[in-house]
Design a protein around this motif. Sequence first.
Motif, PDB file in Angstrom:
ATOM      1  N   ASP A 132       2.456  -8.577  53.126  1.00 19.71           N
ATOM      2  CA  ASP A 132       3.652  -9.122  53.761  1.00 19.71           C
ATOM      3  C   ASP A 132       4.735  -9.240  52.697  1.00 19.71           C
ATOM      4  N   THR A 163       9.617  -8.203  57.310  1.00 20.17           N
ATOM      5  CA  THR A 163       8.479  -8.037  58.213  1.00 20.17           C
ATOM      6  C   THR A 163       8.844  -8.450  59.632  1.00 20.17           C
ATOM      7  N   CYS A 164       8.357  -7.713  60.605  1.00 23.10           N
ATOM      8  CA  CYS A 164       8.477  -8.117  62.003  1.00 23.10           C
ATOM      9  C   CYS A 164       7.405  -7.390  62.815  1.00 23.10           C
ATOM     10  N   CYS A 202       1.992 -13.809  67.601  1.00 20.20           N
ATOM     11  CA  CYS A 202       3.252 -13.685  66.877  1.00 20.20           C
ATOM     12  C   CYS A 202       3.902 -15.012  66.532  1.00 20.20           C
ATOM     13  N   SER A 262       6.502 -17.639  66.241  1.00 25.03           N
ATOM     14  CA  SER A 262       7.966 -17.586  66.327  1.00 25.03           C
ATOM     15  C   SER A 262       8.545 -16.360  65.612  1.00 25.03           C
ATOM     16  N   ARG A 263       7.685 -15.471  65.134  1.00 18.55           N
ATOM     17  CA  ARG A 263       8.178 -14.312  64.390  1.00 18.55           C
ATOM     18  C   ARG A 263       8.854 -13.317  65.334  1.00 18.55           C
ATOM     19  N   THR A 264       9.747 -12.522  64.787  1.00 22.97           N
ATOM     20  CA  THR A 264      10.524 -11.571  65.578  1.00 22.97           C
ATOM     21  C   THR A 264       9.646 -10.444  66.111  1.00 22.97           C
ATOM     22  N   SER A 288       5.685  -4.186  57.755  1.00 19.23           N
ATOM     23  CA  SER A 288       6.270  -4.792  56.563  1.00 19.23           C
ATOM     24  C   SER A 288       6.761  -3.662  55.657  1.00 19.23           C
TER      25      SER A 288
END
Length: 320
Positions: free
Chosen positions: A161, A165-166, A216, A218-220, A184
């Motif tokens: 990571d 990264t998304c 996921c 709260s990650r995009t 990533s």
Amino acid sequence: MSDFGIYNPDKFRGGVEYTFENGSMIRFIGADRMDIGKGLRTRGWVFFNEANRLAYETYRQISSRAEKVILDYNADFESYIERRVNVLPDTAFLRVNVYDNEMAPENEVKEIESYKEQGYNSDGTIKDEYFANLYNVYGLGMVGRSIGAVFTNWTVGEFVDTGVTCFGLDFGYSSDPDALVLTSIDDHHKTIYLKEYMYQNGNSTDDLTQLLKDKCGSRTIVADCAEDRLIHDLYSRGLNIVACRKNGIVENIKVVRGYRIIVDENSYNLQNELNKYVWVDKQNKSIPIDKYNHLLDAGLRYAFNYLHGNERVADEIIIF
């Protein structure tokens, strides 16, 4: 069965199920749907034909419920079988070549032998990689490599990571899977890291919402912009999801081929797609096959383009 005098066409129901006089049964199941193994209860042995063509999740769902499992396949590319199955202590592996098959038709043997003549020089050096690979696989039973693969710049390794990264998400439902990848990028070392998180179909919107929240947080998530209504729905349910901006497929491939791709070792379906995603025209390399690209689109198109260069424009995409 006919050779043994035990075949009775009246016992063969719908071309999928044959029942013997003693109650034993053979069922024939097409495994091209991702959810085929869910809920399937096997009471005996399972035989997988062309096993390396199966998605790992399909194999796992069915084999985990079986008493014994047999796989056969031509190892025309390395798959989860070499990495995950053949290494198990309770697994017996048998490699056979064309000369081990006494029932092989003479014309087929000659055809395979012609691969050796076209692929190798008399001193054993390779003359033509395409035919040498065919002979190794179909003549010697060795693990080959995909001829005409779109991406050859990948290897299996540890996911890193980098902070750039998304997640990438390609939507499916019935025949195609919902495919989720964590991408990533290390631009300084021109490296892309990929890790598979989901590869399954048949998910309702509620199912998909919960899966994405679990995986996921709260990650995009960058999703296929062709499904803007579904993206809107998932966004309204609290997911941090945006629509991708697509560039041309071949243009995207050219950019990605300038990077090293490191694939997480447990991302078996992703590795499978990389092996089977090939050029339709292997000479001109202008049109890739429109199959085996669900995780690849998610990770190397949607997520990569979002993270790379000027494509990081989430605030412009999702405004409700």
